[in-house]
Design an enzyme around this catalytic site. Sequence first.
Site, PDB file in Angstrom:
ATOM      1  N   LYS A 164      -0.528  51.271  30.568  1.00  0.00           N
ATOM      2  CA  LYS A 164       0.029  50.304  29.612  1.00  0.00           C
ATOM      3  C   LYS A 164       0.688  49.190  30.415  1.00  0.00           C
ATOM      4  O   LYS A 164       1.078  49.383  31.564  1.00  0.00           O
ATOM      5  CB  LYS A 164       1.068  50.977  28.730  1.00  0.00           C
ATOM      6  CG  LYS A 164       0.466  52.110  27.910  1.00  0.00           C
ATOM      7  CD  LYS A 164       0.801  51.974  26.452  1.00  0.00           C
ATOM      8  CE  LYS A 164       0.176  53.061  25.625  1.00  0.00           C
ATOM      9  NZ  LYS A 164      -0.905  52.604  24.756  1.00  0.00           N
ATOM     10  N   ASP A 184      -2.438  61.189  26.730  1.00  0.00           N
ATOM     11  CA  ASP A 184      -2.761  60.214  25.678  1.00  0.00           C
ATOM     12  C   ASP A 184      -4.152  59.611  25.889  1.00  0.00           C
ATOM     13  O   ASP A 184      -4.863  59.346  24.928  1.00  0.00           O
ATOM     14  CB  ASP A 184      -1.696  59.101  25.682  1.00  0.00           C
ATOM     15  CG  ASP A 184      -1.878  58.117  24.531  1.00  0.00           C
ATOM     16  OD1 ASP A 184      -2.191  58.571  23.423  1.00  0.00           O
ATOM     17  OD2 ASP A 184      -1.687  56.898  24.741  1.00  0.00           O
ATOM     18  N   HIS A 243     -10.144  60.021  26.034  1.00  0.00           N
ATOM     19  CA  HIS A 243     -11.023  58.850  26.154  1.00  0.00           C
ATOM     20  C   HIS A 243     -11.705  58.758  27.521  1.00  0.00           C
ATOM     21  O   HIS A 243     -12.913  58.566  27.612  1.00  0.00           O
ATOM     22  CB  HIS A 243     -10.248  57.558  25.918  1.00  0.00           C
ATOM     23  CG  HIS A 243      -9.492  57.530  24.623  1.00  0.00           C
ATOM     24  ND1 HIS A 243      -9.959  58.126  23.484  1.00  0.00           N
ATOM     25  CD2 HIS A 243      -8.298  56.981  24.287  1.00  0.00           C
ATOM     26  CE1 HIS A 243      -9.087  57.928  22.493  1.00  0.00           C
ATOM     27  NE2 HIS A 243      -8.066  57.251  22.969  1.00  0.00           N
ATOM     28  N   LYS A 278      -6.646  62.751  17.513  1.00  0.00           N
ATOM     29  CA  LYS A 278      -5.988  63.167  18.728  1.00  0.00           C
ATOM     30  C   LYS A 278      -4.494  62.815  18.658  1.00  0.00           C
ATOM     31  O   LYS A 278      -4.146  61.897  17.915  1.00  0.00           O
ATOM     32  CB  LYS A 278      -6.642  62.512  19.938  1.00  0.00           C
ATOM     33  CG  LYS A 278      -6.494  60.989  19.963  1.00  0.00           C
ATOM     34  CD  LYS A 278      -6.829  60.411  21.274  1.00  0.00           C
ATOM     35  CE  LYS A 278      -5.665  60.384  22.194  1.00  0.00           C
ATOM     36  NZ  LYS A 278      -4.654  59.347  21.937  1.00  0.00           N
ATOM     37  N   LYS A 286     -17.308  53.412  19.988  1.00  0.00           N
ATOM     38  CA  LYS A 286     -17.405  51.997  20.376  1.00  0.00           C
ATOM     39  C   LYS A 286     -18.864  51.642  20.673  1.00  0.00           C
ATOM     40  O   LYS A 286     -19.569  52.413  21.324  1.00  0.00           O
ATOM     41  CB  LYS A 286     -16.512  51.725  21.592  1.00  0.00           C
ATOM     42  CG  LYS A 286     -15.013  51.828  21.236  1.00  0.00           C
ATOM     43  CD  LYS A 286     -14.127  51.389  22.367  1.00  0.00           C
ATOM     44  CE  LYS A 286     -12.672  51.676  22.065  1.00  0.00           C
ATOM     45  NZ  LYS A 286     -11.907  50.552  21.551  1.00  0.00           N
ATOM     46  N   GLU A 317      -4.528  48.464  29.353  1.00  0.00           N
ATOM     47  CA  GLU A 317      -3.959  47.831  28.162  1.00  0.00           C
ATOM     48  C   GLU A 317      -2.852  46.878  28.592  1.00  0.00           C
ATOM     49  O   GLU A 317      -2.135  47.173  29.555  1.00  0.00           O
ATOM     50  CB  GLU A 317      -3.370  48.882  27.233  1.00  0.00           C
ATOM     51  CG  GLU A 317      -4.392  49.854  26.701  1.00  0.00           C
ATOM     52  CD  GLU A 317      -3.760  50.813  25.706  1.00  0.00           C
ATOM     53  OE1 GLU A 317      -3.776  50.504  24.514  1.00  0.00           O
ATOM     54  OE2 GLU A 317      -3.229  51.851  26.127  1.00  0.00           O
ATOM     55  N   HIS A 361     -12.014  58.056  19.349  1.00  0.00           N
ATOM     56  CA  HIS A 361     -12.609  56.815  18.836  1.00  0.00           C
ATOM     57  C   HIS A 361     -13.362  56.042  19.915  1.00  0.00           C
ATOM     58  O   HIS A 361     -14.182  55.195  19.600  1.00  0.00           O
ATOM     59  CB  HIS A 361     -11.566  55.942  18.122  1.00  0.00           C
ATOM     60  CG  HIS A 361     -10.625  55.216  19.019  1.00  0.00           C
ATOM     61  ND1 HIS A 361      -9.555  55.814  19.615  1.00  0.00           N
ATOM     62  CD2 HIS A 361     -10.595  53.923  19.435  1.00  0.00           C
ATOM     63  CE1 HIS A 361      -8.900  54.925  20.333  1.00  0.00           C
ATOM     64  NE2 HIS A 361      -9.519  53.761  20.256  1.00  0.00           N
ATOM     65  N   ARG A 383       4.508  61.148   3.096  1.00  0.00           N
ATOM     66  CA  ARG A 383       5.738  61.760   2.583  1.00  0.00           C
ATOM     67  C   ARG A 383       6.551  60.843   1.676  1.00  0.00           C
ATOM     68  O   ARG A 383       7.368  61.299   0.888  1.00  0.00           O
ATOM     69  CB  ARG A 383       6.604  62.214   3.765  1.00  0.00           C
ATOM     70  CG  ARG A 383       6.255  63.623   4.198  1.00  0.00           C
ATOM     71  CD  ARG A 383       7.170  64.085   5.279  1.00  0.00           C
ATOM     72  NE  ARG A 383       7.177  63.121   6.382  1.00  0.00           N
ATOM     73  CZ  ARG A 383       7.955  63.224   7.456  1.00  0.00           C
ATOM     74  NH1 ARG A 383       8.789  64.219   7.555  1.00  0.00           N
ATOM     75  NH2 ARG A 383       7.890  62.325   8.424  1.00  0.00           N
TER      76      ARG A 383
HETATM   77  C1  BG6 Z   1      -5.117  55.684  21.513  1.00  0.00           C
HETATM   78  C2  BG6 Z   1      -3.861  55.880  22.314  1.00  0.00           C
HETATM   79  O1  BG6 Z   1      -5.865  56.872  21.467  1.00  0.00           O
HETATM   80  O2  BG6 Z   1      -5.913  54.677  22.126  1.00  0.00           O
HETATM   81  C3  BG6 Z   1      -3.085  54.584  22.422  1.00  0.00           C
HETATM   82  O3  BG6 Z   1      -3.056  56.871  21.693  1.00  0.00           O
HETATM   83  C4  BG6 Z   1      -3.985  53.479  22.946  1.00  0.00           C
HETATM   84  O4  BG6 Z   1      -1.950  54.739  23.268  1.00  0.00           O
HETATM   85  C5  BG6 Z   1      -5.277  53.412  22.162  1.00  0.00           C
HETATM   86  O5  BG6 Z   1      -3.272  52.254  22.822  1.00  0.00           O
HETATM   87  C6  BG6 Z   1      -6.255  52.435  22.803  1.00  0.00           C
HETATM   88  O6  BG6 Z   1      -7.360  52.262  21.963  1.00  0.00           O
HETATM   89  P1  BG6 Z   1      -8.173  50.884  21.957  1.00  0.00           P
HETATM   90  O7  BG6 Z   1      -9.342  51.149  21.083  1.00  0.00           O
HETATM   91  O8  BG6 Z   1      -7.237  49.842  21.432  1.00  0.00           O
HETATM   92  O9  BG6 Z   1      -8.534  50.640  23.394  1.00  0.00           O
END
Ligand code: BG6
Length: 486
Positions: free
Chosen positions: A337, A232, A237, A145, A179, A213, A175, A47
Amino acid sequence: MQLLPTFDLILFGGTGDLAMRKLLPALYRRVACGQISSDSRIIGAARGELTLEEYVAQVRESCQEHVGAEFDEATWSAFAERLSYTKIDAKQEGDFVRLSDILRGREECVRVFFLSTAPDLFAPICEHLARHGLVTPQSRVVLEKPLGHDRASSAEINRRVGAIFEEQQIFRIDHYLGKEPVQNLLALRFGNTLFEPLWRRGRVQHVQITVAEDIGVERRADFYDRTGALRDMVQNHLLQLLCIIAMEPPATSDPDAMRDEKLKVLRALRPLVGRDVLTKTVRGQYKAGAAKGQPVVGYLEEKGVPPDSTTETFVALKVEIDSWRWAGVPFYLRTGKRLQERLSEIVVTFEDVPHSIYDRPDTAHALNRLVIQLQPDECITMTVLAKSPGDGMHLKPVNLSLDFSETFKTRTLDAYERLLTDIVRGNLTLFMRRDELDAAWQWIDPIREAWQRYDERPKIYTAGTWGPAAASALIGRDGFAWRNEI
Ligand code: BG6
């Protein structure tokens, strides 16, 4: 390295966090490998009213930061030549006229519309693209996502996007599937005879999936507070990792053969509903503590988080799969987290020997274990018992390790590098099909509903720990422990 077909990649959300941290550095690396032809174009779209120079400067900074020591001027010039910028506000029809001008005359080449935007813009953007005649047979749309916030909203997005793009043109990204160790898990399971006879009830005692994380919500408080860890991380995942572990061997490597098998797993998940949710799930939220030795604030003190938020930053669940292969084998999932460390791993623990004749460590340390580590290191480790040197038959656990960087002496592709090249090639294997996504939401929604109905508030844990004690109790009740607690 095979050259990719010529493409135009239009990156909506081109100044956003994901684009800057992951997507553009991934494309830079593919340029470095010589995989992106000189007539391919990467068109940032957002934007902001940015000049090309301003955009290029931003991208350069983020590539330097995220590519690190491999960043070099020659590759940067080659990358920058392919880069351009156009201002697009999804609500401004005129901005799409400008995009049409940019794309005119390139109808034959692969066209990737990568939507790294808020999900409520997915359908409107696709509708604009269709109205302006920009969707060619060679087009793909990539949806990041979260795809909606529940089953109904995700179905609505899929319906509207599906009215414009064919299913085989829609790439729903998770994603984690890109991996390297996840690819290796597939290789391990379906490229060897060793594991298949053991991969079932009676042989596997239980499975743990941890995606921990150490970071907090960073700059995404607004998004995160509306989303929470269940939506999330678990909805996508963790469930996808579970599918890769639990699915039956597909008949071929065809994308739909694999996606059919994953779908069967999702449909066989025992529903968690009503009060069952309270005993089989744990919600947590971090309070102030430490990360990497430094004090950090609690979730409620994070910038942008409402001080009375009840959003969970941690979830643990006990999951069961009602199938012949997995009946009675518990799967424990947890993610959060501000946990003690960044660690993503899948741990498959096998049953004990039926009868032991040697001096062995206690059961928790004696069991055979396969650990597939995704982060921080990419490796697969098998724990077996061996005789410890010296007099007598004393058994000790030892690790048989496959460390990919050591073994193959080459840098493995980052998840987004792999996924981006698959998108350009049109390979859907690592992307979620519409019915998979629907099945995942169908399983997730009742958990949130039960949390709301029974007013299940998150349990507080200190930043820098492994989450609420209730998560240890969840697995402990069945006589097991998380691997880091053994
Ligand atoms: C994302 C989440 O899909 O994956 C994030 O929205 C998260 O909150 C992230 O931090 C983690 O991905 P990776 O590859 O760093 O483990």
